[in-house]
Motif scaffolding. Structure first.
Motif, mmCIF file in Angstrom:
data_model
loop_
_atom_site.group_PDB
_atom_site.id
_atom_site.type_symbol
_atom_site.label_atom_id
_atom_site.label_comp_id
_atom_site.label_asym_id
_atom_site.label_seq_id
_atom_site.Cartn_x
_atom_site.Cartn_y
_atom_site.Cartn_z
ATOM 1 N N GLY A 15 0.654 -1.247 -0.062
ATOM 2 C CA GLY A 15 0.028 -0.046 0.039
ATOM 3 C C GLY A 15 0.749 1.273 -0.175
ATOM 4 N N ASP A 16 0.122 2.435 -0.136
ATOM 5 C CA ASP A 16 0.756 4.051 -0.286
ATOM 6 C C ASP A 16 1.918 3.964 -1.233
ATOM 7 O OD1 ASP A 16 -0.761 4.024 2.051
ATOM 8 O OD2 ASP A 16 0.499 3.038 3.157
ATOM 9 N N GLU A 17 1.776 3.389 -2.299
ATOM 10 C CA GLU A 17 2.669 3.319 -3.476
ATOM 11 C C GLU A 17 2.646 4.553 -4.109
ATOM 12 O OE1 GLU A 17 0.335 1.066 -3.320
ATOM 13 O OE2 GLU A 17 1.605 -0.935 -2.973
ATOM 14 N N ALA A 69 -8.164 3.130 3.202
ATOM 15 C CA ALA A 69 -7.374 3.668 2.209
ATOM 16 C C ALA A 69 -7.096 5.019 2.603
ATOM 17 C CB ALA A 69 -8.113 3.587 0.857
ATOM 18 N N GLY A 70 -6.118 5.738 2.267
ATOM 19 C CA GLY A 70 -5.609 6.974 2.101
ATOM 20 C C GLY A 70 -4.838 7.389 0.995
ATOM 21 N N HIS A 71 -5.633 8.064 -0.163
ATOM 22 C CA HIS A 71 -4.788 8.458 -1.419
ATOM 23 C C HIS A 71 -4.836 9.809 -1.449
ATOM 24 C CE1 HIS A 71 -6.800 4.442 -3.233
ATOM 25 N NE2 HIS A 71 -5.927 4.237 -2.175
ATOM 26 N N THR A 72 -3.544 10.373 -1.512
ATOM 27 C CA THR A 72 -3.355 11.606 -1.476
ATOM 28 C C THR A 72 -2.990 12.262 -2.915
ATOM 29 O OG1 THR A 72 -1.916 11.144 0.617
ATOM 30 C CG2 THR A 72 -1.517 13.482 -0.306
ATOM 31 N N GLY A 105 1.022 7.353 7.822
ATOM 32 C CA GLY A 105 -0.315 6.821 7.262
ATOM 33 C C GLY A 105 -1.126 8.083 6.875
ATOM 34 N N THR A 106 -1.613 7.966 5.640
ATOM 35 C CA THR A 106 -2.539 9.091 5.361
ATOM 36 C C THR A 106 -3.842 9.185 6.053
ATOM 37 O OG1 THR A 106 -1.743 8.727 2.966
ATOM 38 C CG2 THR A 106 -3.749 9.992 3.191
ATOM 39 N N THR A 107 -4.241 7.780 6.583
ATOM 40 C CA THR A 107 -5.478 7.724 7.313
ATOM 41 C C THR A 107 -5.204 7.940 8.768
ATOM 42 O OG1 THR A 107 -6.446 6.202 5.669
ATOM 43 C CG2 THR A 107 -7.451 6.045 7.638
ATOM 44 N N PRO A 148 3.678 5.829 11.705
ATOM 45 C CA PRO A 148 5.039 5.914 10.877
ATOM 46 C C PRO A 148 4.871 4.565 9.973
ATOM 47 C CG PRO A 148 5.299 5.736 13.291
ATOM 48 C CD PRO A 148 3.734 6.075 13.196
ATOM 49 N N ARG A 149 5.361 4.750 8.926
ATOM 50 C CA ARG A 149 5.418 3.536 7.957
ATOM 51 C C ARG A 149 6.872 2.888 8.183
ATOM 52 N NH1 ARG A 149 3.120 6.917 2.957
ATOM 53 N NH2 ARG A 149 0.736 6.706 3.594
ATOM 54 N N ARG A 150 6.897 1.518 8.254
ATOM 55 C CA ARG A 150 8.102 0.826 8.220
ATOM 56 C C ARG A 150 8.606 0.866 6.946
ATOM 57 N NH1 ARG A 150 5.717 -4.818 9.651
ATOM 58 N NH2 ARG A 150 7.552 -5.541 9.660
HETATM 59 MG MG MG Z 1 -2.580 5.093 1.034
#
Ligand code: MG
Ligand code: 2SA
Ligand code: GDP
Length: 455
Positions: free
Chosen positions: A42-44, A69-72, A328-330, A334-336
């Motif tokens: 995710g978050d690509e 989902a979090g789409h920026t 994270g957008t949502t 912190p993302r690994r």
């Molecule tokens: Mg996302």
């Protein structure tokens, strides 16, 4: 309801000119139904590509997932929008946005998102269609999500606590309440009562009273009224649009490595973010599915628990997180962070049959003196692992073999032509293409709409 055609919205000569200059031939998506799917955890940067491509499509549709989902995306003025349920085609005013039957819909969240968009000048009226077959995700599903995570203690999944798993559970066990049920307020309270009392039986910590039910029913009566103009038989709309030669772009949420079947189970989401989810989540026949673009970050991130073979632990992982603003957008978590995992990428490409890839966030690697690519998994006894393992124990114990490539150590965020990228950056891109066997058509060098190289 009618979907205005991209082709008929301008004169034929204008359309031809558009296509010739920077239109369809440039984007390479000539099929009637195309899709943009995540290749990692995710978050690509799926949202950004969908926003850019939207002007070439009549419909942009979500087929699975929900407000996890979090789409920026950014508009032409550089204003930032974080979308959760509304498809990323919404900033292109000609596009109709479909929330398909496979999506789980939290109505308070959807209305909040629509209000936010309207407040910022994005008109949603008549442009968002919600499937009458989609399942309703209630606040209690979110509470149950939290209770399940607490029960799992140290082996928690790290969900977004948006109620996704519990809502899909209701759907699959056939207790779910769908959007079309909002039209039958006579039976709605009984159905909701059944769901709530079931949760109360299962979870001691779940507080439930008749007053709560009454309040929720009243709330949903108001929601039902407000939602009515958005409700559609989207299976019919989508298929009629296909019959009328209109173009549809499907926007995946999450990614294949989080797929409930193909991902690192149980550390996955509860839907099918892979190609199959397009058919089941929108009612599109497999034969009609065309070009699929896989979106892959130039490195890897994962948010939540679960195996991550190429993870960079400690300070270096932190540096990548900071450079890529990996939060994270949502949830803001912190993302690994880790190196690009070519083994997982090849597995994902096998499952989805991508026609091309979008390599994103190449700019984030610009400071590094050297870059690693995870190219092979080996068992502890040194024998190669043939393909991406389904057994988590194997996955946790294997060793990754890396290739080391030189970095370019200069700013590439202003580059717009592939040939202007530094040699080391081109070599990195081309080595990935060579290993995976799929062309990289798009390269992201920044978050903005314009920061995209067409290769
Ligand atoms: Mg996302
Ligand atoms: P869930 O909530 O039941 O779907 O969680 C199950 C797993 O799926 C992961 N998951 C995600 N991973 C990356 N990004 C997601 N969306 C947000 C974002 C996440 C955020 O865009 O940043 O803000 O934290 C997303 N949604 C679900 C989740 O981490 C679990 O591993
Ligand atoms: P999605 O869930 O796949 O749509 O991705 P997210 O929006 O959750 O996370 C991707 C983040 O990276 C967002 O903040 C984007 O604005 C940003 N982004 C997308 N593409 C690029 C890129 O090529 N370079 C940089 N620096 N940022 C990007």
């Amino acid at each position: 309801f009618s979907v205005k055609s991209v082709a008929s919205s301008s004169s034929p000569s204008a359309v031809a000119a558009e296509q010739a200059s920077q239109g369809l031939s440039r984007i390479g998506l000539l099929s009637q139904v195309s899709g943009v799917l995540g290749c990692q955890w995710g978050d690509e940067g799926k949202g950004k590509l969908v926003d850019i491509l939207a002007k070439h499509f009549d419909i942009v549709a979500r087929c699975q997932g929900g407000a996890n989902a979090g789409h920026t995306i950014y508009n032409a003025e550089g204003k930032k929008f974080s979308l959760h349920l509304v498809p990323s085609g919404i900033l292109n005013e000609e596009t109709v946005c479909v929330i398909g039957n496979g999506v789980v819909v939290h109505l308070p969240g959807l209305f909040e998102e629509i209000d936010g968009l309207e407040y910022n000048g994005v008109s949603c009226k008549g442009r968002i269609l919600v499937s009458d077959r989609a399942h309703l995700l209630f606040d209690f599903h979110q509470v149950v999500d939290g209770l399940r995570e607490a029960e799992l203690a140290n082996s928690f999944i790290g969900t977004t606590k948006r109620g996704i798993g519990p809502c899909y559970s209701s759907k699959v066990i056939r207790n779910g309440i769908r959007i079309c049920d909002l039209r039958h307020m006579d039976t709605f309270p009984q159905k909701l009562n059944f769901l709530l009392s079931d949760a109360a039986l299962r979870f001691q910590g779940f507080k439930y009273s008749p007053d709560m039910l009454k309040e929720e029913v009243e709330k949903y009566k108001r929601f039902a009224e407000r939602l009515e103009p958005f409700i559609a038989d989207t299976v019919h709309v989508v298929n009629e649009s296909i019959a009328q030669k209109k173009k549809i772009l499907v926007e995946g949420g999450q990614a294949t490595m989080l797929d409930v079947d193909f991902g690192t189970y149980p550390f996955v989401t509860s839907s099918s973010p892979s190609a199959g989810g397009i058919c089941t989540g929108l009612g599109i026949a497999p034969r009609i599915l065309g070009d699929l673009v896989g979106v892959v970050k130039a490195y890897t991130t994962r948010v939540g628990s679960g195996p991550f073979p190429t993870e960079i632990l400690g300070k270096d992982g932190g540096l990548l997180r900071f450079a890529g603003q990996e939060f994270g957008t949502t949830t803001g978590r912190p993302r690994r962070c880790g190196w690009l995992d070519v083994v997982a990428l090849k597995y994902c490409c096998q499952i989805n049959g991508f026609s091309s890839l979008n390599l994103t966030k190449l700019d984030v690697l610009s400071d590094l003196p050297e870059i690693q690519l995870g190219v092979l998994y080996k068992h502890t006894n040194g024998t190669p692992v043939k393909s991406f393992p389904g057994d988590l124990r194997v996955l946790e114990q294997l060793k990754v073999e890396y290739e080391v490539l030189p970095g370019w150590q200069c700013d590439i965020s202003k580059v717009r032509n592939y040939s202007d990228l530094p040699k080391a950056a081109r070599e990195y891109v081309e080595r990935i293409e060579e290993l995976v066997g799929i062309p990289i058509h798009y390269i992201g060098v920044g978050p903005g709409r314009d920061a995209l190289i067409y290769k």
